[in-house]
Scaffold this motif. Sequence first.
Motif, PDB file in Angstrom:
ATOM      1  N   SER A  54       0.805  -1.224   0.000  1.00  0.00           N
ATOM      2  CA  SER A  54       0.000   0.000   0.000  1.00  0.00           C
ATOM      3  C   SER A  54       0.837   1.271   0.000  1.00  0.00           C
ATOM      4  N   ALA A  55       2.106   1.201   0.459  1.00  0.00           N
ATOM      5  CA  ALA A  55       2.922   2.413   0.571  1.00  0.00           C
ATOM      6  C   ALA A  55       3.104   3.144  -0.760  1.00  0.00           C
ATOM      7  N   PRO A  56       3.468   2.457  -1.865  1.00  0.00           N
ATOM      8  CA  PRO A  56       3.620   3.193  -3.130  1.00  0.00           C
ATOM      9  C   PRO A  56       2.315   3.854  -3.586  1.00  0.00           C
ATOM     10  N   ILE A  57       1.171   3.185  -3.325  1.00  0.00           N
ATOM     11  CA  ILE A  57      -0.119   3.759  -3.700  1.00  0.00           C
ATOM     12  C   ILE A  57      -0.391   5.010  -2.880  1.00  0.00           C
ATOM     13  N   MET A  58      -0.111   4.938  -1.577  1.00  0.00           N
ATOM     14  CA  MET A  58      -0.330   6.092  -0.707  1.00  0.00           C
ATOM     15  C   MET A  58       0.572   7.258  -1.107  1.00  0.00           C
ATOM     16  N   ALA A  59       1.816   6.945  -1.473  1.00  0.00           N
ATOM     17  CA  ALA A  59       2.734   7.998  -1.913  1.00  0.00           C
ATOM     18  C   ALA A  59       2.211   8.669  -3.179  1.00  0.00           C
ATOM     19  N   LYS A  60       1.703   7.858  -4.116  1.00  0.00           N
ATOM     20  CA  LYS A  60       1.171   8.408  -5.374  1.00  0.00           C
ATOM     21  C   LYS A  60      -0.059   9.257  -5.103  1.00  0.00           C
ATOM     22  N   GLU A  61      -0.939   8.790  -4.209  1.00  0.00           N
ATOM     23  CA  GLU A  61      -2.145   9.549  -3.875  1.00  0.00           C
ATOM     24  C   GLU A  61      -1.810  10.919  -3.299  1.00  0.00           C
ATOM     25  N   ARG A  62      -0.700  10.986  -2.584  1.00  0.00           N
ATOM     26  CA  ARG A  62      -0.298  12.242  -1.963  1.00  0.00           C
ATOM     27  C   ARG A  62       0.559  13.110  -2.880  1.00  0.00           C
ATOM     28  N   GLY A  63       0.742  12.655  -4.119  1.00  0.00           N
ATOM     29  CA  GLY A  63       1.479  13.453  -5.084  1.00  0.00           C
ATOM     30  C   GLY A  63       2.974  13.485  -4.852  1.00  0.00           C
ATOM     31  N   ILE A  64       3.505  12.517  -4.120  1.00  0.00           N
ATOM     32  CA  ILE A  64       4.953  12.460  -3.867  1.00  0.00           C
ATOM     33  C   ILE A  64       5.652  11.940  -5.119  1.00  0.00           C
ATOM     34  N   LEU A  65       6.614  12.687  -5.613  1.00  0.00           N
ATOM     35  CA  LEU A  65       7.390  12.254  -6.769  1.00  0.00           C
ATOM     36  C   LEU A  65       8.455  11.270  -6.315  1.00  0.00           C
ATOM     37  N   PHE A  66       8.494  10.095  -6.951  1.00  0.00           N
ATOM     38  CA  PHE A  66       9.432   9.053  -6.527  1.00  0.00           C
ATOM     39  C   PHE A  66      10.319   8.654  -7.696  1.00  0.00           C
ATOM     40  N   SER A  67      11.608   8.460  -7.412  1.00  0.00           N
ATOM     41  CA  SER A  67      12.524   8.020  -8.462  1.00  0.00           C
ATOM     42  C   SER A  67      13.575   7.088  -7.880  1.00  0.00           C
ATOM     43  N   GLU A  68      14.041   6.166  -8.727  1.00  0.00           N
ATOM     44  CA  GLU A  68      15.132   5.253  -8.387  1.00  0.00           C
ATOM     45  C   GLU A  68      16.333   5.553  -9.281  1.00  0.00           C
ATOM     46  N   VAL A  69      17.514   5.428  -8.706  1.00  0.00           N
ATOM     47  CA  VAL A  69      18.755   5.543  -9.469  1.00  0.00           C
ATOM     48  C   VAL A  69      19.608   4.320  -9.147  1.00  0.00           C
ATOM     49  N   LYS A  70      20.119   3.652 -10.186  1.00  0.00           N
ATOM     50  CA  LYS A  70      20.994   2.491  -9.993  1.00  0.00           C
ATOM     51  C   LYS A  70      22.360   2.790 -10.604  1.00  0.00           C
TER      52      LYS A  70
END
Length: 531
Positions: free
Chosen positions: A388-404
Amino acid sequence: MAPRVLVSDALSETAVQIFKDRGIDVDFQPKLGKDKEKLLEIIGNYDGLAIRSATKVTEKIIEAAGNLKVIGRAGIGVDNVDIPAASRKGIIVMNTPFGNSITTAEHAIALMFAVARQLPAADVSTQAGKWEKNRFMGVEITGKTLGVIGCGNIGSIVATRAIGLKMHVVAFDPFLSPERADQLGVEKVDLDTLFARADFITMHVPLTDKTRNIINAAAIAKMKDGVRIINCARGGLVVEADLAEALKSGKVAGAGFDVFETEPATESPLFGLENVVCTPHLGASTTEAQENVALQVAEQMADYLLKGAVTNAINMPSISAEEAPRLKPFVKLADMLGAFVGQATESSIQEVEVLYDGVTAELNTKALSSAVLAGLIRAQVADVNMVSAPIMAKERGILFSEVKRDKSGIFDGYIRLTVKTENQTRSIAGTVFSDGKPRFIQIKGINLDAEIGRHMVYTTNEDKPGFIGLLGTIFGKAGVNIANFQLGRDVAGGNAIALLYVDGPVDESVLDELRSHPQVQSAKALQFNVD
């Protein structure tokens, strides 16, 4: 031999049939949950336990559950399950976090109408043969300001429904970004502003240390005269005695409550007041919601027992059985990195970046990123997991990115979390040593090697002589034992940090004394799940 599942609460027959169709031996005893002794006697015979809210899965029940592998809760709340005890026993606890959302939101809107127009009292009066038109003078919803405390999944649904009713919506939620607020059509405000402007207030947050008693006498004093308050979230968010006094005085014109400090609620300071509408925790009580969550939990439990797939688990990441042994310590590290920033951050989170360096870039970074977000959000939202965490982050408009990237330093691999808020940018990095234990290796760009304990204290301070002695004196006087202690600084005489691993919780008064010293910039108590 087929897995055995006990259904001890009233799940739908369709859900029970799902177990049977999947080849699982299901024992449907919908009234068993109320019989604690009988449940204790037979729980050891089952691999899975499917429940609603009536069954209380206590530590005693869990200890007796010698074969139990999974507990499935049809619904979002898992406060009737001892999750730490289940985790220690290796039992997965699943829930269905979004199955009740629309139903609960609609109940909040229904209570708002009922309170605004005094519908229950008017119904009783009319059916008693009275015709008291002048007694039941209501107020319109249209054009009023609704204050939404908690604008996540359910809160955002309430907000959009209220906008459809031509209300103006102001929202308080530390995780709500300005972009998401614009998308919803709500005005993001701080809590005091919400109290001052709202004609109606509705709450949609979990019960945590930060939200407990969020509405009390002091909060009510900041509200408009004649405000109306709705609570379909959790008992304990409101001090019922304080609200009752405000209802009697007329400061608060009305209240609609579906949840109470003690449930089942056989008595409450709110009971008997004419301007209060009460319901017995009916937020999830619609035919559609009950069916949806029952079917969902049956599918999830069957998938786990037959395939090892983990979905919507409260206490375990959603990862495959093959990768679990290698991934597990890094999942714990990722959660701890998120938990550190989540507890240390007060302002709204806008952007999250996770850097995977070296061997960590070769792992299941989706699971790791979910663990980071779960740790980050858990400080505000207790009922969050890696699904549920990624869904909640998206609902709150949090921009998320990964760097490898390939290995770039002395460590074979590490994870760095960078979080941008309205006021600042925070960064923390960690790795897993050969002993399998996570470590923090960098905070705010300052290198250190910090063992992570259940109770910790994090300080930022000026790099001046005497700080270690100051810590020792204050903590020693308070009887706080320091198990481990790490210091770091950017340059001599510049900015410094300290991370203390202590043996128990630190009282806020101890931190206040520490903060009162000129060279101390901040001091926070942190807690981590180290099990």
